[in-house]
Design an enzyme around this catalytic site. Structure first.
Site, mmCIF file in Angstrom:
data_model
loop_
_atom_site.group_PDB
_atom_site.id
_atom_site.type_symbol
_atom_site.label_atom_id
_atom_site.label_comp_id
_atom_site.label_asym_id
_atom_site.label_seq_id
_atom_site.Cartn_x
_atom_site.Cartn_y
_atom_site.Cartn_z
ATOM 1 N N SER A 8 0.817 -1.212 0.000
ATOM 2 C CA SER A 8 0.000 0.000 0.000
ATOM 3 C C SER A 8 0.852 1.265 0.000
ATOM 4 C CB SER A 8 -0.968 -0.001 1.182
ATOM 5 O OG SER A 8 -0.267 0.067 2.397
ATOM 6 N N TYR A 31 3.384 1.954 -1.850
ATOM 7 C CA TYR A 31 3.532 2.339 -3.256
ATOM 8 C C TYR A 31 2.178 2.640 -3.897
ATOM 9 C CZ TYR A 31 8.557 1.454 -3.627
ATOM 10 O OH TYR A 31 9.925 1.528 -3.498
ATOM 11 N N GLU A 41 6.197 -6.555 -12.232
ATOM 12 C CA GLU A 41 5.724 -5.537 -13.169
ATOM 13 C C GLU A 41 5.308 -4.309 -12.360
ATOM 14 O OE1 GLU A 41 3.917 -8.712 -13.187
ATOM 15 O OE2 GLU A 41 5.426 -9.561 -14.511
ATOM 16 N N GLN A 55 13.906 -19.206 -13.560
ATOM 17 C CA GLN A 55 14.383 -17.902 -14.033
ATOM 18 C C GLN A 55 15.248 -17.210 -12.983
ATOM 19 O OE1 GLN A 55 10.878 -15.653 -15.086
ATOM 20 N NE2 GLN A 55 10.298 -15.273 -12.980
#
Length: 188
Positions: free
Chosen positions: A110, A112, A135, A178
């Site tokens: 929150s 951000y 993302e 990854q």
């Protein structure tokens, strides 16, 4: 599905589910990270990819052009400026190994969100292993700071009522294992 507590998360971290693991919430003068009551606040690394229109003119998830992004590496405790109304990719500091009977969901912090910065991460499927590509959308008309090595989102762990028949590892998921930031892939 049951939401898993700090006790369970701590126990699973000893089995390598989250590395590195912070046993407590750290949050003085920074965006908080570490273990919370029913989740784990992940940190963003110091590598970013910022979207740009220089050198490319279309974003196509089926045929992603690496010229769409500019790579930026900050100081360990630096920050990245995401341009107004723009988008960035980053990765977690933490490396995850999700158990076969667990699905993890990630929600933006929150701190951000209240600044117009939206964080999106898709679910961590059963037996997924790797860094998480994050993302980040700056929805404001102003540049936005993303602080490296500080909290960015919270992961919630949900245990299934029964073990799945086919895990992410079984289906050889395209993002399995990854490391670093991974651009979009389509299996051909």
């Amino acid at each position: 599905m049951g939401l898993k507590s700090d006790t369970w998360i701590k126990k699973m971290s000893k089995k390598g589910m989250i590395e590195p693991f912070c046993e407590k919430q750290v949050g003085k003068n920074i965006v908080s990270y570490g273990l919370s009551s029913y989740g784990y606040d992940i940190r963003v690394g110091n590598e970013f990819m910022i979207f740009t229109n220089i050198g490319a003119n279309l974003v196509d998830p089926k045929s992603f052009d690496e010229r769409n992004v500019v790579e930026i590496t900050t100081e360990e405790n630096g920050y990245c400026l995401v341009p107004p109304n723009s988008f960035a990719l980053a990765r977690t500091i933490e490396y995850f190994r999700i158990p076969r009977n667990v699905l993890a969901i990630c929600l933006g912090k929150s701190t951000y969100a209240r600044c117009g910065i939206i964080v999106n991460v898709t679910p961590f499927e059963p037996e997924f292993e790797g860094h998480i590509t994050i993302e980040i959308s700056n929805t404001t008309p102003l540049p936005a700071k993303i602080y490296a090595n500080e909290g960015i989102a919270q992961v919630l762990f949900l245990e299934g009522d029964e073990t799945c028949e086919v895990s992410y590892k079984d289906k050889k998921g395209k993002y399995q294992g990854q490391k670093g930031i991974t651009l979009p892939k389509v299996i051909k």
